[in-house]
Scaffold this motif. Structure first.
Motif, PDB file in Angstrom:
ATOM      1  N   SER A  25      43.629   3.038  11.604  1.00 18.49           N
ATOM      2  CA  SER A  25      44.816   3.441  10.869  1.00 18.49           C
ATOM      3  C   SER A  25      45.890   4.042  11.778  1.00 18.49           C
ATOM      4  O   SER A  25      45.625   4.985  12.525  1.00 18.49           O
ATOM      5  N   TYR A  74      40.736   4.593   7.255  1.00 19.03           N
ATOM      6  CA  TYR A  74      41.687   5.099   6.259  1.00 19.03           C
ATOM      7  C   TYR A  74      41.214   4.780   4.856  1.00 19.03           C
ATOM      8  O   TYR A  74      41.276   5.613   3.957  1.00 19.03           O
ATOM      9  N   ALA A  80      42.070   7.361   1.316  1.00 14.89           N
ATOM     10  CA  ALA A  80      42.866   8.250   2.184  1.00 14.89           C
ATOM     11  C   ALA A  80      42.324   9.673   2.229  1.00 14.89           C
ATOM     12  O   ALA A  80      43.067  10.623   2.491  1.00 14.89           O
TER      13      ALA A  80
END
Length: 246
Positions: free
Chosen positions: A52, A11, A18
Motif C-alpha cells: 500500500s 491495506y 484499512a
C-alpha cells in the motif's frame, strides 16, 4: 548474529478494511506497532513491508523504514522473503502489524532459540499457548499444533489434534500464535517452493515448511495477543492504550 523485525502490512482486510490506518490515540495502528518494535530494542533494524502506498507513506512520514512489495503475495512469509532477499541478515522476526501491544518477553524467547542453536538445527521458531476450553479447542479459527519431545512441531491443523479417542491420558492442547522467527535461508527456501496439498487444504502456510522438511521449534507462552480485527477490537485497544499511558 544480525536480527531484524519485519512487519508485513496489507491495506485490505476482509473483516476490517484499512484497519492498520485507523487512529490509535493520535497515531495509526501500523505506526504504533512499528514504534513498539523499535522500542523493544530487540532488533538491529525494523521494517514495514507493504503493498500500500498509503501505509508506505505513513511509515516514512513518521521517520520509519518502509519497503514496497514488488509483487502480489499469497502469504506473509512470501511478502517478507521478497523484502529481505538482498539483505545481509541471519534471523528475521515477523511482527504482526495489527498487534501494537508487543510482548517483548515472547519475542525475546524466540530470539534466544536461535542464539542457543549452535548446530543450526532450527529453521523457524514460533509460539504456542495451552488452551483448555473445549469451545476454543474445537474452533477451526484457532490453529492447533502438536509437538515432539523436543518441542519441534509435528503438525498444525484447524481440526482438533490430537483426536481425544481416549480422554484420560493427560493430553494438552496448544493453540498456535502466528508470530515467527525465521532463519533467513528457510525463508528464502519457502519463497521458491510450491504450495502443496496440505497447505492448500488447511490454508496454513506453516505446513509448507513442514512438507519440505523444515524444523519449527515451538516456544510455550502464556501471552494472549491483542489483535485488531474488528471495530470493537479497536475500541478496546484505544481504552487499553489510554490506561497504560496515563
Amino acid at each position: 548474529m544480525k536480527i531484524i523485525a519485519v512487519i508485513p502490512a496489507r491495506y485490505a482486510s476482509t473483516r476490517f478494511p484499512a484497519k492498520l490506518m485507523q487512529d490509535l490515540c493520535g497515531k495509526t495502528v501500523i505506526t504504533r506497532t512499528y514504534e513498539a518494535a523499535v522500542a523493544s530494542q530487540l532488533f538491529d533494524d525494523v521494517f514495514v513491508v507493504t503493498d500500500s502506498a498509503l501505509i508506505f507513506d505513513e511509515i516514512q512520514s513518521q521517520g520509519g523504514k518502509a519497503i514496497r512489495s514488488v509483487r502480489e503475495h499469497e502469504s506473509g512469509s512470501d511478502r517478507i522473503a521478497e523484502a529481505v532477499a538482498q539483505m545481509d541478515v541471519d534471523v528475521v522476526v515477523n511482527v504482526q502489524g495489527d498487534e501494537p501491544f508487543i510482548d517483548t518477553d515472547s519475542l525475546q524467547q524466540l530470539i534466544t532459540v536461535f542464539r542457543n542453536d549452535h548446530d543450526k538445527k532450527v529453521d523457524l521458531a514460533s509460539l504456542m499457548r495451552e488452551i483448555k476450553d473445549q469451545e476454543a479447542i474445537n474452533n477451526p479459527n484457532n490453529v492447533k499444533v502438536v509437538v515432539d519431545q523436543s518441542q519441534f512441531a509435528l503438525y498444525f491443523s484447524r481440526s482438533v489434534i490430537p483426536y481425544p479417542r481416549e480422554k484420560e491420558v493427560g493430553v494438552r492442547y496448544f493453540q498456535h500464535i502466528g508470530i515467527y522467527a525465521f532463519r533467513k535461508q528457510a525463508l528464502m527456501d519457502f519463497y521458491s517452493l510450491p504450495m502443496k496439498s496440505l497447505e492448500a487444504s488447511e490454508k496454513l502456510e506453516q505446513l509448507r515448511y513442514l512438507e519440505f522438511g523444515k524444523r519449527i521449534k515451538m516456544v510455550e507462552t502464556a501471552h494472549v495477543g491483542i489483535g485488531i480485527d474488528t471495530e470493537n477490537d479497536l475500541i478496546k485497544a484505544r481504552n487499553l492504550w489510554q490506561e497504560s499511558h496515563q
